[in-house]
Scaffold this active site. Sequence first.
Site, PDB file in Angstrom:
ATOM      1  N   GLU A   1       0.799  -1.222   0.000  1.00 30.39           N
ATOM      2  CA  GLU A   1       0.000   0.000   0.000  1.00 30.39           C
ATOM      3  C   GLU A   1       0.838   1.283   0.000  1.00 30.39           C
ATOM      4  O   GLU A   1       1.813   1.397   0.734  1.00 30.39           O
ATOM      5  CB  GLU A   1      -0.901   0.003   1.225  1.00 30.39           C
ATOM      6  CG  GLU A   1      -2.006   1.031   1.150  1.00 30.39           C
ATOM      7  CD  GLU A   1      -3.284   0.517   1.754  1.00 30.39           C
ATOM      8  OE1 GLU A   1      -4.091  -0.039   0.994  1.00 30.39           O
ATOM      9  OE2 GLU A   1      -3.468   0.648   2.977  1.00 30.39           O
TER      10      GLU A   1
ATOM     11  N   LYS B   1       0.245   5.009   0.986  1.00 30.76           N
ATOM     12  CA  LYS B   1      -0.764   5.736   1.775  1.00 30.76           C
ATOM     13  C   LYS B   1      -0.091   6.835   2.582  1.00 30.76           C
ATOM     14  O   LYS B   1       0.829   6.568   3.348  1.00 30.76           O
ATOM     15  CB  LYS B   1      -1.476   4.740   2.692  1.00 30.76           C
ATOM     16  CG  LYS B   1      -2.500   5.352   3.611  1.00 30.76           C
ATOM     17  CD  LYS B   1      -3.409   4.274   4.239  1.00 30.76           C
ATOM     18  CE  LYS B   1      -2.677   3.336   5.152  1.00 30.76           C
ATOM     19  NZ  LYS B   1      -3.589   2.387   5.823  1.00 30.76           N
TER      20      LYS B   1
ATOM     21  N   LYS C   1      -7.726   2.232  -4.179  1.00 30.89           N
ATOM     22  CA  LYS C   1      -8.366   2.048  -2.878  1.00 30.89           C
ATOM     23  C   LYS C   1      -9.058   3.352  -2.498  1.00 30.89           C
ATOM     24  O   LYS C   1      -8.415   4.364  -2.246  1.00 30.89           O
ATOM     25  CB  LYS C   1      -7.341   1.638  -1.818  1.00 30.89           C
ATOM     26  CG  LYS C   1      -7.980   0.995  -0.604  1.00 30.89           C
ATOM     27  CD  LYS C   1      -6.943   0.392   0.309  1.00 30.89           C
ATOM     28  CE  LYS C   1      -7.646  -0.314   1.470  1.00 30.89           C
ATOM     29  NZ  LYS C   1      -6.704  -0.701   2.512  1.00 30.89           N
TER      30      LYS C   1
ATOM     31  N   GLU D   1     -14.698  -5.987  -0.356  1.00 30.59           N
ATOM     32  CA  GLU D   1     -14.298  -6.056   1.053  1.00 30.59           C
ATOM     33  C   GLU D   1     -15.489  -6.365   1.962  1.00 30.59           C
ATOM     34  O   GLU D   1     -16.518  -5.704   1.908  1.00 30.59           O
ATOM     35  CB  GLU D   1     -13.668  -4.724   1.451  1.00 30.59           C
ATOM     36  CG  GLU D   1     -13.132  -4.712   2.871  1.00 30.59           C
ATOM     37  CD  GLU D   1     -12.379  -3.429   3.158  1.00 30.59           C
ATOM     38  OE1 GLU D   1     -11.283  -3.262   2.604  1.00 30.59           O
ATOM     39  OE2 GLU D   1     -12.897  -2.594   3.919  1.00 30.59           O
TER      40      GLU D   1
ATOM     41  N   ASN E   1     -11.186  -7.205   5.775  1.00 29.50           N
ATOM     42  CA  ASN E   1     -10.412  -6.171   6.450  1.00 29.50           C
ATOM     43  C   ASN E   1     -10.337  -6.515   7.932  1.00 29.50           C
ATOM     44  O   ASN E   1     -11.362  -6.619   8.602  1.00 29.50           O
ATOM     45  CB  ASN E   1     -11.072  -4.805   6.243  1.00 29.50           C
ATOM     46  CG  ASN E   1     -10.142  -3.666   6.581  1.00 29.50           C
ATOM     47  OD1 ASN E   1      -9.209  -3.818   7.375  1.00 29.50           O
ATOM     48  ND2 ASN E   1     -10.380  -2.515   5.990  1.00 29.50           N
TER      49      ASN E   1
ATOM     50  N   GLU F   1      -6.601  -8.233   4.750  1.00 23.14           N
ATOM     51  CA  GLU F   1      -6.182  -6.832   4.699  1.00 23.14           C
ATOM     52  C   GLU F   1      -5.967  -6.260   6.104  1.00 23.14           C
ATOM     53  O   GLU F   1      -6.759  -6.513   6.994  1.00 23.14           O
ATOM     54  CB  GLU F   1      -7.260  -5.974   4.022  1.00 23.14           C
ATOM     55  CG  GLU F   1      -7.737  -6.463   2.668  1.00 23.14           C
ATOM     56  CD  GLU F   1      -8.959  -5.695   2.203  1.00 23.14           C
ATOM     57  OE1 GLU F   1      -9.062  -4.488   2.515  1.00 23.14           O
ATOM     58  OE2 GLU F   1      -9.818  -6.289   1.555  1.00 23.14           O
ATOM     59  N   SER F   2      -4.901  -5.491   6.248  1.00 26.05           N
ATOM     60  CA  SER F   2      -4.633  -4.660   7.445  1.00 26.05           C
ATOM     61  C   SER F   2      -4.059  -5.435   8.634  1.00 26.05           C
ATOM     62  O   SER F   2      -4.442  -6.563   8.918  1.00 26.05           O
ATOM     63  CB  SER F   2      -5.904  -3.936   7.921  1.00 26.05           C
ATOM     64  OG  SER F   2      -6.411  -3.096   6.931  1.00 26.05           O
TER      65      SER F   2
END
Length: 263
Positions: free
Chosen positions: A55, A57, A117, A166, A187, A217-218
């Site tokens: 990512e 960001k 995203k 998601e 997520n 994710e995350s």
Amino acid sequence: MNILDNIVEKTKIRVEKLKCSINMQDLKTAALNLNKNDFPFEKALRNETPAFICEVKKASPSKGIIAEEFPYLKIAKEYERAGASAISVLTEPDFFLGSTQYLKEIANTVKIPVLRKDFIIDEIQIYEAKTIGASAILLICSLFDTETLAKFIKIAEDIGLSCLVEAHDEIEIKKAINANARIIGVNNRNLKNFEVNIQNSINLRKFVPDNILFVSESGIKTHSQINELIKNNVNAVLIGETFMKSKDKKRELQILKGEISEN
């Protein structure tokens, strides 16, 4: 009103501005005229287990400013050299300080596919994503009913964009499956309170058929976490700010893959 609701309200304003600045039919025509490219994002996720989506960001509501200096092209090129399968670029400007310009430049610089995203709530954002160079878009289940989600997935696929759909719970996963999602992401961060729990992916994996790609994710930071996700048949992981801040991304990715020891 929770954080997700606030983001959506701001996004509605942004969408209206976009509609005032560009003719929808012209944008749609431009998107349809671009090469469909045979879904490179989906192909990239199938080529390696796990595939790494890295990512780019600048900020987030939970962490604030992540990168005061933000050499996004340098970061993207480092990800590609390190062996990332794809790059995720935040384009939401109000809460994540993202920009469509970041994605446009990154997509023109790297050869690996790029995911837009953002908080997509209108089809104009899908056509925009294609015209700025995205290979895939994020669609958040909780923002749609099943019919609208299916419609947006079809619009995207008709112009050659993959959809990372998601979900956060079993109900949303069923919605994604019923909407014909080919890639489902879970997520680990709750978008309502921003708490993170990797176990969320592991608990929900069993509800997704094996023919659908599954992305965690995350909150993924260690090789042991990734090992646990692989054991539970996770196809890809999306990793964020910890990896972005790493000075030696190639070494860091090798550690995460278990190719070399941390010591």
